[in-house]
Design an enzyme around this catalytic site. Sequence first.
Site, mmCIF file in Angstrom:
data_model
loop_
_atom_site.group_PDB
_atom_site.id
_atom_site.type_symbol
_atom_site.label_atom_id
_atom_site.label_comp_id
_atom_site.label_asym_id
_atom_site.label_seq_id
_atom_site.Cartn_x
_atom_site.Cartn_y
_atom_site.Cartn_z
ATOM 1 N N GLY A 224 0.686 -1.226 -0.183
ATOM 2 C CA GLY A 224 0.064 0.015 0.121
ATOM 3 C C GLY A 224 0.799 1.271 -0.075
ATOM 4 N N ASN B 23 1.675 3.264 -2.506
ATOM 5 C CA ASN B 23 0.708 4.319 -3.321
ATOM 6 C C ASN B 23 -0.401 4.749 -2.546
ATOM 7 O OD1 ASN B 23 1.891 5.152 -5.842
ATOM 8 N ND2 ASN B 23 1.995 2.980 -6.526
ATOM 9 N N LYS C 165 -15.260 -15.172 -11.263
ATOM 10 C CA LYS C 165 -14.836 -14.095 -11.440
ATOM 11 C C LYS C 165 -15.814 -13.091 -11.387
ATOM 12 C CE LYS C 165 -11.398 -10.934 -13.527
ATOM 13 N NZ LYS C 165 -10.015 -11.492 -14.311
ATOM 14 N N MET D 151 -3.098 -6.947 -7.837
ATOM 15 C CA MET D 151 -2.541 -8.011 -8.476
ATOM 16 C C MET D 151 -3.658 -8.987 -9.353
ATOM 17 S SD MET D 151 0.412 -6.784 -8.437
ATOM 18 C CE MET D 151 1.339 -8.074 -9.298
ATOM 19 N N ARG D 152 -4.680 -8.327 -9.521
ATOM 20 C CA ARG D 152 -5.759 -9.162 -10.461
ATOM 21 C C ARG D 152 -6.117 -8.445 -11.719
ATOM 22 N NH1 ARG D 152 -6.851 -13.192 -7.316
ATOM 23 N NH2 ARG D 152 -8.257 -13.756 -8.758
ATOM 24 N N ASN E 92 -4.707 2.863 -13.751
ATOM 25 C CA ASN E 92 -3.745 1.916 -12.998
ATOM 26 C C ASN E 92 -2.457 2.459 -13.274
ATOM 27 O OD1 ASN E 92 -2.511 -0.365 -11.871
ATOM 28 N ND2 ASN E 92 -1.938 -1.055 -14.062
ATOM 29 N N HIS F 236 1.614 1.710 -13.589
ATOM 30 C CA HIS F 236 2.439 0.627 -13.870
ATOM 31 C C HIS F 236 4.012 1.010 -13.793
ATOM 32 C CE1 HIS F 236 3.523 -3.226 -15.499
ATOM 33 N NE2 HIS F 236 4.441 -2.936 -16.405
#
Length: 189
Positions: A16, A18, A66, A91-92, A108, A110
């Site tokens: 956590g 970020n 899902k 991480m999904r 997101n 990256h």
Amino acid sequence: MIEVRTRVAVFASGTGTNFEAMMTSKDRKFDVVMLICDKPKAHVIGKAASFGVETVVMDPKTFSSKEAYEKEILNKLRRTNVQWIVLAGYMRIVGQTLLEAYEGKIVNVHPSLLPSFPGKDAVGQALDAGVKVSGVTIHYVDDGVDTGPIIAQEPVTVFPNDTRDSLQERIQQVEHVLYTRVISELTKQ
């Protein structure tokens, strides 16, 4: 006049950093109203508690599919009137249920200059490739892995003696400032 701020949910799976950077940023122009976490022992859960952010911990393995997992998340987001989803070390891969409900409102961060080094271990990929520059990308989320439209990028120099840890630390320093700034711009009412 009362300022109305955008209501954001942060999705995270790990430490956590970020999330914490967003919560402590003086430049944040949005409200983090919920943390969604898929790992019951993730450190981010304690960080969310320390900031008084509602936390929903759901193990995807306990759902039949899902879609069922994401429908339950969607119910919680709607109950709290969440307007944007911010992935921060989640991480999904986000599925169609959330992508359709929050079309154009999921972002997101990256740790590379996409399209280079998508997916897991981008820092390791950059070091293995011997590049001289890596960086940070903030992008919209689509149904691919790190393939959505790029919103912002910032380069980070890769030094000859860099390790995964040293490069990751410098990349995270950039993420912690850039991500909050970009989300604040995107979510302006």
